[in-house]
Enzyme design. Sequence first.
Site, PDB file in Angstrom:
ATOM      1  N   LYS A   9     -63.305 -22.256 -51.347  1.00 32.76           N
ATOM      2  CA  LYS A   9     -62.996 -21.886 -49.964  1.00 32.76           C
ATOM      3  C   LYS A   9     -61.773 -22.610 -49.408  1.00 32.76           C
ATOM      4  CE  LYS A   9     -66.681 -24.728 -47.877  1.00 32.76           C
ATOM      5  NZ  LYS A   9     -66.789 -25.648 -49.029  1.00 32.76           N
ATOM      6  N   ARG A  84     -71.408 -25.791 -40.421  1.00 38.20           N
ATOM      7  CA  ARG A  84     -72.260 -26.082 -41.586  1.00 38.20           C
ATOM      8  C   ARG A  84     -73.725 -26.149 -41.217  1.00 38.20           C
ATOM      9  NH1 ARG A  84     -68.109 -28.772 -44.827  1.00 38.20           N
ATOM     10  NH2 ARG A  84     -68.838 -29.517 -46.843  1.00 38.20           N
ATOM     11  N   ARG A 123     -62.471 -30.607 -60.880  1.00 39.05           N
ATOM     12  CA  ARG A 123     -61.799 -31.052 -59.658  1.00 39.05           C
ATOM     13  C   ARG A 123     -61.845 -32.574 -59.538  1.00 39.05           C
ATOM     14  NH1 ARG A 123     -63.538 -28.667 -53.815  1.00 39.05           N
ATOM     15  NH2 ARG A 123     -64.749 -30.540 -53.534  1.00 39.05           N
ATOM     16  N   ARG A 129     -61.382 -37.681 -54.821  1.00 39.59           N
ATOM     17  CA  ARG A 129     -62.438 -37.779 -53.815  1.00 39.59           C
ATOM     18  C   ARG A 129     -63.659 -38.481 -54.392  1.00 39.59           C
ATOM     19  NH1 ARG A 129     -63.281 -32.017 -50.838  1.00 39.59           N
ATOM     20  NH2 ARG A 129     -65.327 -32.978 -50.572  1.00 39.59           N
ATOM     21  N   ARG A 141     -74.741 -32.353 -52.456  1.00 41.73           N
ATOM     22  CA  ARG A 141     -73.922 -31.504 -51.582  1.00 41.73           C
ATOM     23  C   ARG A 141     -74.312 -30.034 -51.739  1.00 41.73           C
ATOM     24  NH1 ARG A 141     -68.418 -33.313 -53.599  1.00 41.73           N
ATOM     25  NH2 ARG A 141     -67.519 -31.783 -52.193  1.00 41.73           N
TER      26      ARG A 141
HETATM   27  P1  AMP Z   1     -65.737 -30.770 -47.495  1.00 36.95           P
HETATM   28  O1  AMP Z   1     -64.333 -31.221 -47.751  1.00 36.95           O
HETATM   29  O2  AMP Z   1     -65.788 -29.563 -46.602  1.00 36.95           O
HETATM   30  O3  AMP Z   1     -66.510 -30.589 -48.763  1.00 36.95           O
HETATM   31  O4  AMP Z   1     -66.446 -31.938 -46.672  1.00 36.95           O
HETATM   32  C1  AMP Z   1     -66.609 -33.246 -47.208  1.00 36.95           C
HETATM   33  C2  AMP Z   1     -67.687 -33.989 -46.447  1.00 36.95           C
HETATM   34  O5  AMP Z   1     -67.321 -34.109 -45.075  1.00 36.95           O
HETATM   35  C3  AMP Z   1     -69.037 -33.297 -46.422  1.00 36.95           C
HETATM   36  O6  AMP Z   1     -69.808 -33.574 -47.577  1.00 36.95           O
HETATM   37  C4  AMP Z   1     -69.661 -33.901 -45.163  1.00 36.95           C
HETATM   38  O7  AMP Z   1     -70.081 -35.232 -45.380  1.00 36.95           O
HETATM   39  C5  AMP Z   1     -68.460 -33.963 -44.227  1.00 36.95           C
HETATM   40  N1  AMP Z   1     -68.302 -32.695 -43.460  1.00 36.95           N
HETATM   41  C6  AMP Z   1     -67.258 -31.812 -43.535  1.00 36.95           C
HETATM   42  N2  AMP Z   1     -67.421 -30.795 -42.680  1.00 36.95           N
HETATM   43  C7  AMP Z   1     -68.593 -31.008 -42.054  1.00 36.95           C
HETATM   44  C8  AMP Z   1     -69.339 -30.303 -41.069  1.00 36.95           C
HETATM   45  N3  AMP Z   1     -68.909 -29.134 -40.563  1.00 36.95           N
HETATM   46  N4  AMP Z   1     -70.513 -30.836 -40.643  1.00 36.95           N
HETATM   47  C9  AMP Z   1     -70.962 -31.996 -41.126  1.00 36.95           C
HETATM   48  N5  AMP Z   1     -70.341 -32.720 -42.075  1.00 36.95           N
HETATM   49  C10 AMP Z   1     -69.155 -32.240 -42.541  1.00 36.95           C
END
Ligand code: AMP
Length: 186
Positions: A9, A84, A123, A129, A141
């Site tokens: 995404k 989310r 990745r 990360r 996750r």
């Molecule tokens: P992502 O890069 O979207 O995979 O986000 C990495 C991490 O950031 C996630 O595993 C959450 O800990 C936090 N995170 C990102 N977006 C959200 C969201 N909309 N709500 C809550 N936590 C978030």
Amino acid sequence: MFGPPGSGKGTQSVTLAEKYNLLHLSTGDMLRAELKAGTGLGKKMEAIMAAGELVPDEVVIEMIAQKIDSTTGKKGFVFDGFPRTVEQAEALQKMLEVRGMKIDLMLVLEVNDVELMDRMKKRALVSGRADDADEAVINNRIEVYRSKTEPVIEYGRSTGVSRQVDGVGSIEDIFDRLCSHIETII
Ligand code: AMP
């Protein structure tokens, strides 16, 4: 843009935003920027993110509201990794309503778990990360996505905006699939 971790995404959102003159808003990127800058917020969120859990709804809702209000010259937004939870989705809907906007489309990338794990491992070699480096965190996750984020898809279905998109194939083919859904609404 919806989809489990590793569904592509982020990659697709960036290109879609360029093509349609939208602002790409990734709450994950915003939170990682806070972490990198060593802000108070970043420090508070670090352990939650490292464990693959969700940060509190109000934190991301506030971030998104600020970005929406400070953006000019764009036709709209691509939300990547937000909302989310159903609470975030409801907050987004209200936030947009009072500003005379709405959610036009919810694109859901579908990728099976075996393929997801494979992509995440690849990745991890390049992303740097912390939450990509540990298999248990990746699994968590995916689990958090299934339990807390998938209900948002139901919410989108009930409002008629969600579209399932096959997220397996070449990046270009998946991009074309996504575009064909967007073309139906513009
Ligand atoms: P992502 O890069 O979207 O995979 O986000 C990495 C991490 O950031 C996630 O595993 C959450 O800990 C936090 N995170 C990102 N977006 C959200 C969201 N909309 N709500 C809550 N936590 C978030």
